[in-house]
Design a protein around this motif. Structure first.
Motif, PDB file in Angstrom:
ATOM      1  N   ASP A 482      38.351  38.089  38.769  1.00 11.41           N
ATOM      2  CA  ASP A 482      39.835  38.689  39.037  1.00 11.41           C
ATOM      3  C   ASP A 482      40.146  37.597  40.074  1.00 11.41           C
ATOM      4  O   ASP A 482      39.284  37.083  41.186  1.00 11.41           O
ATOM      5  N   ILE A 483      41.288  37.016  40.251  1.00  8.78           N
ATOM      6  CA  ILE A 483      41.831  36.034  41.248  1.00  8.78           C
ATOM      7  C   ILE A 483      43.000  36.447  41.818  1.00  8.78           C
ATOM      8  O   ILE A 483      43.746  37.060  41.554  1.00  8.78           O
ATOM      9  N   ALA A 484      42.908  36.401  43.428  1.00  5.47           N
ATOM     10  CA  ALA A 484      44.056  36.599  44.140  1.00  5.47           C
ATOM     11  C   ALA A 484      44.291  35.592  45.186  1.00  5.47           C
ATOM     12  O   ALA A 484      43.035  34.906  45.589  1.00  5.47           O
ATOM     13  N   ASP A 665      44.136  41.986  46.540  1.00  2.00           N
ATOM     14  CA  ASP A 665      45.304  41.656  47.516  1.00  2.00           C
ATOM     15  C   ASP A 665      45.222  42.043  48.794  1.00  2.00           C
ATOM     16  O   ASP A 665      45.321  41.551  49.682  1.00  2.00           O
ATOM     17  N   ASP A 666      44.716  43.226  48.829  1.00  2.00           N
ATOM     18  CA  ASP A 666      44.612  44.003  50.161  1.00  2.00           C
ATOM     19  C   ASP A 666      43.313  43.059  51.008  1.00  2.00           C
ATOM     20  O   ASP A 666      43.386  42.866  51.839  1.00  2.00           O
ATOM     21  N   THR A 670      43.704  41.414  54.566  1.00  2.00           N
ATOM     22  CA  THR A 670      42.730  41.685  55.576  1.00  2.00           C
ATOM     23  C   THR A 670      42.181  40.440  56.342  1.00  2.00           C
ATOM     24  O   THR A 670      42.089  40.276  57.490  1.00  2.00           O
ATOM     25  N   ILE A 671      42.127  39.555  55.668  1.00  5.25           N
ATOM     26  CA  ILE A 671      41.573  38.069  56.185  1.00  5.25           C
ATOM     27  C   ILE A 671      42.649  37.520  56.998  1.00  5.25           C
ATOM     28  O   ILE A 671      42.575  37.027  57.985  1.00  5.25           O
ATOM     29  N   ALA A 690      38.044  34.952  44.581  1.00  9.60           N
ATOM     30  CA  ALA A 690      37.655  35.395  43.178  1.00  9.60           C
ATOM     31  C   ALA A 690      36.671  36.576  42.968  1.00  9.60           C
ATOM     32  O   ALA A 690      35.621  36.214  43.868  1.00  9.60           O
ATOM     33  N   ARG A 691      36.727  37.571  42.610  1.00  6.87           N
ATOM     34  CA  ARG A 691      35.786  38.479  42.288  1.00  6.87           C
ATOM     35  C   ARG A 691      35.183  38.373  40.947  1.00  6.87           C
ATOM     36  O   ARG A 691      35.603  38.332  39.803  1.00  6.87           O
TER      37      ARG A 691
END
Length: 823
Positions: A482-484, A665-666, A670-671, A690-691
């Protein structure tokens, strides 16, 4: 130097004050200022010179200096009397060479002298004159600066010889920034002066604001280049008398002519001070909206009571330079309105943001088409009605009738960008011709500032559009991860930069993850970023190893030119093998957050040199990862703060990346929140997270096929069986047909090595066929009777997505099918 500056500093005190200063003469000292050009003619003659030497300014300008000044050879105290058209004098040699030597150019250094002069308008009384001459160096026509003073005002009561020690001197101390630089440049103009003397001159000018005469290092006398300073009340009364006489058309007596000049001078000085003040208040930023407000507020209430600013539509929109002369169809946007009336009085009648054209018979149209100010001393009832007719269902007449109006154009490069409507209250003095000139100068400066802001806004808009078009729209799901992402423009001028991120689908269900940063900001950096990003995508599609890809990218940057450097971090994630393959070109290291214990770490990678340096090798490393681990890649704008060690930012990045979050996204937010407040973000920021979910072995099926036609049937059979096992029976027909086409083409193109067939079940059903031929298939238009060409068209029609890429041993052709929804 013609006019003095009133000051409360006692004449016998100042910088360099000492006990001996109490013997300095009291009062201000008149100073005559004369400038002589290279032809020996007087080009400047101050009022002090008129009173000291007897000639008026009109009589002196353009005349030979030798006819007006004591310039004969040095003589002893008892000497022959010399005569000029304006009096006679006796020259002395006790202070140095004569002035004639300086005028003739024989002396390249400062000269000084003393002469006793008979002035005609003093009934033959002799005046003891002390003078100094400075050669002038520069591109102008002036050659000599002459200063002179009456020694009667310079004597110590107890020291008759003090006059011989007088020399132009200045305050000795200043903390003004830049004084040292000015002091070193002054000898270029006055070459006979030392740097030390220059420093004292600069100190006086910057700190005290007026020249002084010096008896010694400790005796300083402020000098006013005038013949005395009358008391303020007396001066005011004389000026009022002069003003009344001038208005009545009377011939002014000589004693009042100076006061008329003083009135004019005071008015001009007031206008200049106002314009300088306005110039300092506008253009403090390149933000167009802020500049508009600054321009409007700068003139209220000192110059006007109401200021409305109108701009052309293209300027407000931040578009290119408006073309052509405005006409009755040109739309003008009211962008600001400042006034001293009661709050809200103008808001409903002439709201900011309204756009409207102006008819040809209005003063506004005259201003915008001629590009010249339009002055209306008083708005009559008729004109008020004419202006009000443009405002539907709003009566503007009570706001404007009886007021004085000045309309000034806002121009840049001879093009009208807008105009300002300035109104004064009826009880206030109406605008006059001097106000028209002042308004024109004000508008010229405001127009330049607005155009700078407009051009900057336009360039930023172009750069942002270019950058937005180049930044990818990355899907949130890739094979096994998964990518954000986040992109934040910088807050500095030229905030558009060269930061980018990307992801590229690779054979074998792998994904390439990229973050890069072109050094610099602006349109060129954004364009360079687009070139490098395109190159990375192209080379990633060739499935080049990370180190080789960076090597090729560096070679490309060298061919593009040596103007820009870039950093780049390139990672390939293999979800089946559970591995990251990474290479770094001068970029900050990524952060890996372990799912098992939540621990975060900066990956220790060979740093490498930035892209564009040339000739530097790159190394790649492999890192084992587990399902659920998170990879965080960002540009240095997120972690770097001026004056702070970057290690602090990297530590904060590690800490915030490890913080639990409900979604990707959260986690990104946070970063950003953790790092953004640290001194304020100046540079642009690219962030990619990326997870790494991985792909379970049960979701992957692989077969090796011989490069022979019978293997096509076997391929269909194994695919049919595997899909039934996975519960994907609804995809069997489409998958069999597409696999049959890909394997058939692979058998036909093969050079004898075995084929590989792979099925991967993830968000989609992925099918890949590898062979040993490097020629990529091409989609062709097939005729009804053609023997070949229809296979790929079938694949293109039925597949959700398909593609092909070269590998080290040949090529991979793949397609994806959408999984059926689970009930």
């Amino acid at each position: 130097m013609d006019r003095g500056t009133e000051t409360g500093v006692p004449p016998s005190r100042g910088a360099g004050e000492s006990a001996s200063a109490e013997h300095a003469p009291a009062g201000r000292i008149p100073l005559a200022v004369v400038v002589v050009d290279r032809e020996g003619m007087v080009s400047h003659w101050s009022r002090g010179a008129r009173r000291l030497f007897g000639a008026s300014k009109e009589e002196a300008l353009g005349r030979p200096a030798v006819d007006l000044l004591p310039v004969s050879g040095a003589l002893p105290d008892i000497a022959d009397e010399n005569t000029t058209p304006y009096g006679s004098y006796v020259a002395h040699d006790d202070l140095g060479p004569d002035l004639e030597s300086s005028l003739d150019g024989r002396l390249p250094y400062r000269a000084a002298g003393r002469a006793r002069l008979a002035v005609p308008d003093r009934d033959g009384d002799r005046v003891d004159v002390l003078w100094w001459a400075y050669p002038l160096v520069g591109p102008g026509t002036e050659r000599l600066l002459v200063l002179a003073a009456d020694t009667d005002g310079l004597r110590h009561e107890d020291d008759e010889g003090a006059v011989e020690r007088i020399a132009p001197g200045f305050a000795l101390h200043t903390d003004f920034p830049g004084a040292d630089e000015l002091a070193h440049r002054l000898p270029e103009i006055l070459p006979s002066m030392s740097v030390g003397e220059s420093a004292r001159i600069v100190s006086q000018v910057l700190e005290l604001g007026y020249p002084v005469l010096e008896f010694s290092q400790n005796d300083l006398i402020p000098v006013t280049p005038d013949w005395g300073v009358p008391r303020r009340a007396e001066r005011k009364a004389r000026r009022e008398r002069a003003a009344r006489a001038a208005q009545a058309g009377e011939t002014l007596p000589e004693d009042l002519q100076d006061d008329v000049e003083d009135l004019e001078y005071a008015a001009v000085r007031e206008r200049l001070e106002f314009l300088n003040e306005v110039s300092g208040r506008i253009g403090t930023s390149l933000d167009l909206s802020r500049t508009i407000v600054e321009v409007s507020r700068a003139v209220v209430p000192r110059f006007t009571d109401v200021a409305g600013t109108y701009l052309r539509e293209q300027v407000v929109a931040g578009e290119g330079f408006p073309d052509g002369v405005p006409d009755t169809t040109t739309m003008w946007h009211r962008v600001a309105l400042e006034h001293t009336d009661e709050p809200g009085r103008w808001d409903d009648v002439v709201p900011v943001g309204e756009a409207m054209p102006f008819p040809a018979h209005t003063p506004f149209f005259q201003c915008m088409t001629s590009g010249q100010p339009v002055l209306v001393p008083r708005i009559s009832e008729q004109m008020g009605h004419m202006i009000a007719s443009q405002f539907e269902k709003r009566d503007i007449r009570p706001l404007i009738t009886g007021r004085s109006m000045l309309v000034v154009p806002l121009k840049a490069r001879n093009v009208v960008l807008g105009f300002m409507i300035l109104l004064r209250h009826p009880e206030r003095v109406e605008f006059n011709d001097m106000d028209r000139v002042t308004g024109a100068e004000l508008a010229a400066r405001a127009g330049l500032v607005l155009d700078n802001a407009r051009m900057y806004t336009y360039q930023e808009s172009v750069a942002e559009t270019l950058q937005d078009s180049m930044l990818p729209n990355i899907p949130p799901r890739m094979a096994g991860c998964d990518i954000a992402t986040r992109y934040l423009p910088g807050t500095l001028l030229g905030r558009v930069g060269g930061d980018w991120f990307d992801s590229v689908k690779l054979p074998g269900a792998r994904t390439a993850l990229v973050v890069g940063d072109v050094m610099g900001h602006g349109l060129n950096s954004a364009a360079m970023m687009g070139q490098l990003r395109t190159a990375v995508q192209t080379m990633a599609a060739l499935d080049l190893p990370p180190a080789q890809l960076l090597r090729n990218l560096d070679d490309l940057a060298q061919r593009l030119g040596d103007t820009y450097l870039a950093t780049c971090l390139y990672a390939v994630y293999d979800p089946i093998a559970g591995e990251l393959h990474l290479a770094n070109a001068g970029h900050i290291p990524p952060v890996l957050v372990r799912a098992e214990d939540g621990r975060s770490e900066l990956l220790d990678l060979p740093t490498g040199a930035p892209i564009g340096v040339g000739g530097v090798p790159f190394e790649a490393v492999r890192v084992r990862v587990a399902p659920g681990d998170r990879l965080v890649m960002c540009t240095d704008g997120l972690v770097e703060v001026r004056g702070e060690d970057i290690g602090v930012g990297l530590a904060t990045l590690c800490e915030s990346a490890a913080h639990p979050a409900a979604s990707m996204d959260d986690a990104c937010d946070t970063i950003i929140r953790a790092l953004n407040p640290r001194g304020g973000r100046k540079d642009d920021v690219a962030l990619l997270m990326a997870r790494l979910s991985g792909i379970e072995p049960d979701d992957v099926a692989e077969w090796r096929l011989a490069p022979s036609p019978p293997e096509v049937g076997r391929a269909r059979a194994v695919v049919r069986e595997q899909l039934h096992e996975w519960g994907l029976a609804r995809l069997v027909d489409s998958a069999e047909l597409l696999v049959s086409e890909l394997v058939t083409n692979a058998v036909r193109r093969s050079h004898g090595r075995p084929l590989e067939l792979r099925l991967v079940r993830g968000e989609t059903l992925l099918c890949e066929v590898d062979d040993d031929d490097h020629t990529l298939p091409t989609l062709l238009s097939a005729e009804p009777t053609a023997e070949f060409g229809r296979g790929l068209r079938v694949v293109s029609t039925l597949a959700r997505e398909w593609g092909a890429s070269r590998t080290g041993t040949g090529k991979t052709v793949w397609f994806e099918l959408t999984l059926p929804r689970r009930r």
